[in-house]
Design a protein around this motif. Structure first.
Motif, PDB file in Angstrom:
ATOM      1  N   TRP A   1     -18.261  -2.757  -0.061  1.00 39.82           N
ATOM      2  CA  TRP A   1     -17.443  -3.927  -0.401  1.00 39.82           C
ATOM      3  C   TRP A   1     -18.155  -5.193   0.049  1.00 39.82           C
ATOM      4  O   TRP A   1     -18.645  -5.277   1.179  1.00 39.82           O
ATOM      5  CB  TRP A   1     -16.069  -3.799   0.244  1.00 39.82           C
ATOM      6  CG  TRP A   1     -15.064  -4.820  -0.189  1.00 39.82           C
ATOM      7  CD1 TRP A   1     -14.889  -5.325  -1.429  1.00 39.82           C
ATOM      8  CD2 TRP A   1     -14.076  -5.453   0.623  1.00 39.82           C
ATOM      9  NE1 TRP A   1     -13.860  -6.226  -1.454  1.00 39.82           N
ATOM     10  CE2 TRP A   1     -13.340  -6.323  -0.190  1.00 39.82           C
ATOM     11  CE3 TRP A   1     -13.748  -5.354   1.974  1.00 39.82           C
ATOM     12  CZ2 TRP A   1     -12.299  -7.111   0.288  1.00 39.82           C
ATOM     13  CZ3 TRP A   1     -12.707  -6.131   2.443  1.00 39.82           C
ATOM     14  CH2 TRP A   1     -11.989  -7.007   1.609  1.00 39.82           C
TER      15      TRP A   1
ATOM     16  N   TYR B   1     -11.114  11.160   4.301  1.00 34.71           N
ATOM     17  CA  TYR B   1     -10.674   9.772   4.464  1.00 34.71           C
ATOM     18  C   TYR B   1     -11.757   8.963   5.166  1.00 34.71           C
ATOM     19  O   TYR B   1     -12.068   7.843   4.767  1.00 34.71           O
ATOM     20  CB  TYR B   1      -9.363   9.726   5.257  1.00 34.71           C
ATOM     21  CG  TYR B   1      -8.873   8.330   5.535  1.00 34.71           C
ATOM     22  CD1 TYR B   1      -8.248   7.591   4.539  1.00 34.71           C
ATOM     23  CD2 TYR B   1      -9.040   7.743   6.786  1.00 34.71           C
ATOM     24  CE1 TYR B   1      -7.799   6.298   4.768  1.00 34.71           C
ATOM     25  CE2 TYR B   1      -8.597   6.459   7.027  1.00 34.71           C
ATOM     26  CZ  TYR B   1      -7.979   5.745   6.032  1.00 34.71           C
ATOM     27  OH  TYR B   1      -7.540   4.473   6.265  1.00 34.71           O
TER      28      TYR B   1
ATOM     29  N   ARG C   1     -16.474   2.732   1.338  1.00 34.46           N
ATOM     30  CA  ARG C   1     -15.876   1.476   0.883  1.00 34.46           C
ATOM     31  C   ARG C   1     -16.288   0.293   1.754  1.00 34.46           C
ATOM     32  O   ARG C   1     -16.592  -0.778   1.243  1.00 34.46           O
ATOM     33  CB  ARG C   1     -14.359   1.589   0.853  1.00 34.46           C
ATOM     34  CG  ARG C   1     -13.871   2.492  -0.249  1.00 34.46           C
ATOM     35  CD  ARG C   1     -12.379   2.608  -0.241  1.00 34.46           C
ATOM     36  NE  ARG C   1     -11.948   3.590  -1.220  1.00 34.46           N
ATOM     37  CZ  ARG C   1     -10.750   3.622  -1.715  1.00 34.46           C
ATOM     38  NH1 ARG C   1      -9.840   2.754  -1.334  1.00 34.46           N
ATOM     39  NH2 ARG C   1     -10.432   4.538  -2.598  1.00 34.46           N
TER      40      ARG C   1
ATOM     41  N   ASP D   1      -4.441   2.170   8.677  1.00 39.46           N
ATOM     42  CA  ASP D   1      -4.551   2.628   7.292  1.00 39.46           C
ATOM     43  C   ASP D   1      -5.447   1.681   6.503  1.00 39.46           C
ATOM     44  O   ASP D   1      -5.690   0.549   6.899  1.00 39.46           O
ATOM     45  CB  ASP D   1      -3.181   2.761   6.625  1.00 39.46           C
ATOM     46  CG  ASP D   1      -2.414   1.451   6.559  1.00 39.46           C
ATOM     47  OD1 ASP D   1      -3.042   0.382   6.515  1.00 39.46           O
ATOM     48  OD2 ASP D   1      -1.182   1.501   6.557  1.00 39.46           O
ATOM     49  N   LEU D   2      -5.940   2.177   5.371  1.00 38.26           N
ATOM     50  CA  LEU D   2      -6.927   1.441   4.585  1.00 38.26           C
ATOM     51  C   LEU D   2      -6.411   0.082   4.116  1.00 38.26           C
ATOM     52  O   LEU D   2      -7.107  -0.919   4.236  1.00 38.26           O
ATOM     53  CB  LEU D   2      -7.364   2.300   3.390  1.00 38.26           C
ATOM     54  CG  LEU D   2      -8.622   1.877   2.668  1.00 38.26           C
ATOM     55  CD1 LEU D   2      -9.806   1.801   3.616  1.00 38.26           C
ATOM     56  CD2 LEU D   2      -8.926   2.835   1.536  1.00 38.26           C
ATOM     57  N   LYS D   3      -5.191   0.031   3.620  1.00 39.19           N
ATOM     58  CA  LYS D   3      -4.634  -1.225   3.132  1.00 39.19           C
ATOM     59  C   LYS D   3      -4.509  -2.232   4.275  1.00 39.19           C
ATOM     60  O   LYS D   3      -4.887  -3.390   4.145  1.00 39.19           O
ATOM     61  CB  LYS D   3      -3.269  -0.974   2.486  1.00 39.19           C
ATOM     62  CG  LYS D   3      -2.684  -2.194   1.825  1.00 39.19           C
ATOM     63  CD  LYS D   3      -1.373  -1.854   1.143  1.00 39.19           C
ATOM     64  CE  LYS D   3      -0.783  -3.084   0.497  1.00 39.19           C
ATOM     65  NZ  LYS D   3       0.513  -2.810  -0.111  1.00 39.19           N
ATOM     66  N   GLY D   4      -4.003  -1.781   5.406  1.00 35.63           N
ATOM     67  CA  GLY D   4      -3.870  -2.652   6.562  1.00 35.63           C
ATOM     68  C   GLY D   4      -5.209  -3.100   7.116  1.00 35.63           C
ATOM     69  O   GLY D   4      -5.356  -4.219   7.592  1.00 35.63           O
TER      70      GLY D   4
ATOM     71  N   TYR E   1      -8.019  -3.655   5.423  1.00 36.81           N
ATOM     72  CA  TYR E   1      -8.581  -4.734   4.605  1.00 36.81           C
ATOM     73  C   TYR E   1      -7.909  -6.069   4.903  1.00 36.81           C
ATOM     74  O   TYR E   1      -8.570  -7.097   4.984  1.00 36.81           O
ATOM     75  CB  TYR E   1      -8.469  -4.400   3.114  1.00 36.81           C
ATOM     76  CG  TYR E   1      -9.482  -3.381   2.656  1.00 36.81           C
ATOM     77  CD1 TYR E   1     -10.830  -3.529   2.933  1.00 36.81           C
ATOM     78  CD2 TYR E   1      -9.090  -2.267   1.946  1.00 36.81           C
ATOM     79  CE1 TYR E   1     -11.755  -2.593   2.526  1.00 36.81           C
ATOM     80  CE2 TYR E   1     -10.008  -1.323   1.532  1.00 36.81           C
ATOM     81  CZ  TYR E   1     -11.345  -1.493   1.829  1.00 36.81           C
ATOM     82  OH  TYR E   1     -12.262  -0.564   1.421  1.00 36.81           O
ATOM     83  N   LYS E   2      -6.613  -6.059   5.087  1.00 40.89           N
ATOM     84  CA  LYS E   2      -5.906  -7.298   5.435  1.00 40.89           C
ATOM     85  C   LYS E   2      -6.376  -7.836   6.778  1.00 40.89           C
ATOM     86  O   LYS E   2      -6.598  -9.034   6.935  1.00 40.89           O
ATOM     87  CB  LYS E   2      -4.398  -7.058   5.464  1.00 40.89           C
ATOM     88  CG  LYS E   2      -3.777  -6.895   4.107  1.00 40.89           C
ATOM     89  CD  LYS E   2      -2.282  -6.675   4.214  1.00 40.89           C
ATOM     90  CE  LYS E   2      -1.665  -6.465   2.844  1.00 40.89           C
ATOM     91  NZ  LYS E   2      -0.223  -6.230   2.916  1.00 40.89           N
TER      92      LYS E   2
END
Length: 158
Positions: A85, A74, A81, A48-51, A53-54
């Motif tokens: 970024w 998606y 992104r 997933d996107l949040k994971g 980036y981490k």
């Protein structure tokens, strides 16, 4: 999920972040990375996107492989992104594709790899090609920015 190394750690190891929603297909790609003997690949998987980036902040990938099985909107958002970024725009992106049909929403990727019949050697070459291409793009962009006034004056004088 912890980082998984395909071979002995070395100074020339390549970190690859696999992004997708199908653990079976991602494990197939991981097996292909594991079979490569000429280079050392370290792989980490994101779903997933949040994971993602981490993982990027911790893992510092040399290349990102994205499975095209993700939802179209998606996938388009993710590519946009990652390409814009500041922490990820210099990381090459390769798309793992199910078919050879071109999709315009996949702009931002340096390489496209057909999953069907992929060999370890072809996967390694594609990863290395995407890294070289992104490095060349970055070099040309920075060189152009440094010499932009010279370019403009050359073209204005002719």
């Amino acid at each position: 999920m912890n980082s998984i190394s395909t071979n002995k750690a070395g100074n020339d190891s390549i970190n690859v972040l696999l992004i997708g929603n199908n653990p079976i297909e991602l494990s197939h790609i991981y097996d292909k990375l594991k079979a490569i003997k000429s280079k050392t690949y370290n792989a980490e998987i994101g779903f997933d996107l949040k994971g993602v980036y981490k993982k990027i902040m911790k893992f510092h990938p040399s290349c990102i492989l994205i499975d095209d099985n993700l939802d179209r909107s998606y996938l388009k958002s993710l590519l946009s992104r990652l390409s814009s970024w500041s922490k990820t725009r210099d990381i090459p992106i390769a798309i793992l594709k199910n078919s050879n049909y071109g999709e315009s929403y996949l702009m931002g990727a340096q390489e496209f790899i057909l999953k069907d019949g992929i060999t370890s050697e072809a996967l390694s070459k594609s990863i290395l090609n995407s890294i070289r291409l992104r490095s060349m793009q970055k070099y040309l962009y920075t060189t152009y920015k440094k010499r932009q006034s010279q370019f403009l004056s050359f073209f204005n004088n002719n």
